[in-house]
Each structure stands twice: as C-alpha cells, then as structure tokens.
Design a protein around this motif. Structure first.
Motif, short mmCIF file in Angstrom:
data_model
loop_
_atom_site.label_atom_id
_atom_site.label_comp_id
_atom_site.label_asym_id
_atom_site.label_seq_id
_atom_site.Cartn_x
_atom_site.Cartn_y
_atom_site.Cartn_z
N PHE A 60 -14.51 20.88 13.72
CA PHE A 60 -13.42 19.94 13.49
C PHE A 60 -12.06 20.60 13.62
O PHE A 60 -11.10 19.98 14.04
CB PHE A 60 -13.56 19.28 12.11
N ALA A 61 -11.97 21.88 13.25
CA ALA A 61 -10.68 22.57 13.28
C ALA A 61 -10.19 22.82 14.70
O ALA A 61 -8.99 22.82 14.96
CB ALA A 61 -10.78 23.89 12.52
N PHE A 62 -11.09 23.03 15.63
CA PHE A 62 -10.69 23.39 16.99
C PHE A 62 -10.88 22.25 17.99
O PHE A 62 -10.80 22.46 19.19
CB PHE A 62 -11.45 24.63 17.44
N THR A 63 -11.11 21.05 17.50
CA THR A 63 -11.26 19.89 18.38
C THR A 63 -9.94 19.12 18.38
O THR A 63 -9.43 18.77 17.33
CB THR A 63 -12.40 18.97 17.89
N GLN A 64 -9.42 18.86 19.55
CA GLN A 64 -8.17 18.10 19.65
C GLN A 64 -8.49 16.62 19.78
O GLN A 64 -9.47 16.25 20.42
CB GLN A 64 -7.38 18.56 20.86
N PRO A 65 -7.65 15.77 19.21
CA PRO A 65 -7.87 14.33 19.35
C PRO A 65 -7.70 13.89 20.80
O PRO A 65 -6.98 14.52 21.57
CB PRO A 65 -6.81 13.70 18.45
N LEU A 66 -8.36 12.80 21.14
CA LEU A 66 -8.23 12.27 22.50
C LEU A 66 -6.82 11.74 22.71
O LEU A 66 -6.26 11.07 21.85
CB LEU A 66 -9.24 11.15 22.72
N LYS A 67 -6.27 12.04 23.87
CA LYS A 67 -4.94 11.55 24.18
C LYS A 67 -5.04 10.17 24.80
O LYS A 67 -6.00 9.82 25.45
CB LYS A 67 -4.25 12.49 25.16
N VAL A 68 -4.00 9.42 24.60
CA VAL A 68 -3.92 8.09 25.20
C VAL A 68 -3.73 8.27 26.70
O VAL A 68 -2.91 9.07 27.14
CB VAL A 68 -2.73 7.32 24.60
N THR A 69 -4.50 7.55 27.49
CA THR A 69 -4.37 7.69 28.94
C THR A 69 -3.57 6.56 29.56
O THR A 69 -3.17 6.65 30.70
CB THR A 69 -5.76 7.74 29.62
N THR A 70 -3.34 5.49 28.81
CA THR A 70 -2.54 4.38 29.33
C THR A 70 -1.12 4.51 28.83
O THR A 70 -0.88 4.70 27.65
CB THR A 70 -3.13 3.03 28.88
N ALA A 71 -0.18 4.44 29.76
CA ALA A 71 1.23 4.50 29.41
C ALA A 71 1.97 3.51 30.30
O ALA A 71 1.35 2.77 31.06
CB ALA A 71 1.76 5.92 29.60
N TRP B 257 8.38 -2.99 33.84
CA TRP B 257 7.43 -2.04 33.27
C TRP B 257 6.15 -2.10 34.08
O TRP B 257 5.69 -3.17 34.45
CB TRP B 257 7.13 -2.38 31.81
N HIS B 258 5.58 -0.94 34.36
CA HIS B 258 4.32 -0.86 35.09
C HIS B 258 3.32 -0.07 34.25
O HIS B 258 3.63 1.06 33.83
CB HIS B 258 4.52 -0.17 36.44
N GLN B 259 2.15 -0.64 34.04
CA GLN B 259 1.11 0.08 33.30
C GLN B 259 0.51 1.13 34.23
O GLN B 259 0.16 0.84 35.37
CB GLN B 259 0.03 -0.87 32.82
N VAL B 260 0.42 2.36 33.75
CA VAL B 260 -0.12 3.45 34.56
C VAL B 260 -1.20 4.18 33.77
O VAL B 260 -1.23 4.15 32.54
CB VAL B 260 0.98 4.45 34.98
N ASP B 261 -2.08 4.82 34.50
CA ASP B 261 -3.13 5.65 33.91
C ASP B 261 -2.68 7.09 34.06
O ASP B 261 -2.71 7.64 35.17
CB ASP B 261 -4.46 5.40 34.63
N ILE B 262 -2.22 7.72 32.98
CA ILE B 262 -1.65 9.06 33.10
C ILE B 262 -2.71 10.12 33.35
O ILE B 262 -2.38 11.25 33.69
CB ILE B 262 -0.79 9.43 31.87
N SER B 263 -3.99 9.76 33.22
CA SER B 263 -5.04 10.72 33.58
C SER B 263 -5.26 10.73 35.09
O SER B 263 -5.96 11.58 35.61
CB SER B 263 -6.34 10.41 32.85
N ASN B 264 -4.67 9.76 35.81
CA ASN B 264 -4.79 9.65 37.25
C ASN B 264 -3.38 9.55 37.84
O ASN B 264 -2.88 8.46 38.08
CB ASN B 264 -5.62 8.42 37.64
N PRO B 265 -2.72 10.69 38.08
CA PRO B 265 -1.33 10.64 38.54
C PRO B 265 -1.16 10.13 39.96
O PRO B 265 -0.05 10.08 40.46
CB PRO B 265 -0.87 12.10 38.42
N GLN B 266 -2.22 9.71 40.61
CA GLN B 266 -2.09 9.18 41.96
C GLN B 266 -1.56 7.75 41.95
O GLN B 266 -1.11 7.26 42.98
CB GLN B 266 -3.44 9.21 42.67
N ASN B 267 -1.60 7.07 40.80
CA ASN B 267 -1.14 5.68 40.79
C ASN B 267 0.32 5.54 40.37
O ASN B 267 0.79 4.45 40.14
CB ASN B 267 -2.06 4.81 39.92
N TYR B 268 1.03 6.64 40.25
CA TYR B 268 2.46 6.60 39.99
C TYR B 268 3.07 7.93 40.42
O TYR B 268 2.38 8.90 40.70
CB TYR B 268 2.76 6.35 38.50
N GLU B 269 4.39 7.93 40.48
CA GLU B 269 5.09 9.15 40.86
C GLU B 269 6.36 9.24 40.03
O GLU B 269 7.04 8.24 39.80
CB GLU B 269 5.43 9.11 42.35
#
Length: 87
Positions: free
Chosen positions: A22-33, A47-59
């Motif tokens: 538990f001490a060395f596990t990081q929480p999951l980050k939000v991928t929608t921004a 405003w455009h919804q983007v998936d920050i885990s996939n930077p190909q859909n925005y620049e």
C-alpha cells in the motif's frame, strides 16, 4: 515455543509486505480531461474531452503561459498540461 516464534515471524513478514504494497502503490490517475480551445484573444470558445493517456487525440502547442488541458471544464480547475490546445 519454536513454532510460535516462527509463526510470529511469518506474520510479521506478511504484515510488512501488506504495508509495503500500500505504501508504494500510486493511485490511478484520471485519464479523461478537457482541452480549452481558445480564440485569438485567448478566450475559451469550446471544450473538448480528451483522453490524456492517448496523446494522439489532441495536441498542445508549446506556450508555457497558457494552459492546454484541464481536469474539468473550468479554467479554474487544476492544470494537466501546459500549452495552447489544438483540436
């Protein structure tokens, strides 16, 4: 006596492993921004919804004085990425 000491040692090692997991596990980050599309006056026009885990859909154009991606559709929400959003 030997068995109880061995059981205590096993329990201690197990407890330490649980705490470390538990001490060395990081929480999951939000991928929608949300990307803030701006006009020439730097006002947010859409405003455009983007998936920050996939930077190909925005620049993000490199411009550290502007914010490209926000956590929510609000310019006061925390920044995710700097730059100017290019949809």
């Amino acid at each position: 006596m030997k068995i109880s000491v061995l059981n205590l040692l096993r329990g201690g090692v197990f407890s330490l492993a649980v705490v470390a997991a538990f001490a060395f596990t990081q929480p999951l980050k939000v991928t929608t921004a949300y990307g803030a599309e701006r006009n020439d006056d730097d006002e947010v026009i859409a405003w455009h919804q983007v998936d920050i885990s996939n930077p190909q859909n925005y620049e993000c154009e490199t411009n550290p004085s502007l914010v490209c991606i926000y956590e929510e559709q609000d310019v006061t929400s925390p920044m995710v990425a700097p730059g100017k959003f290019l949809p």
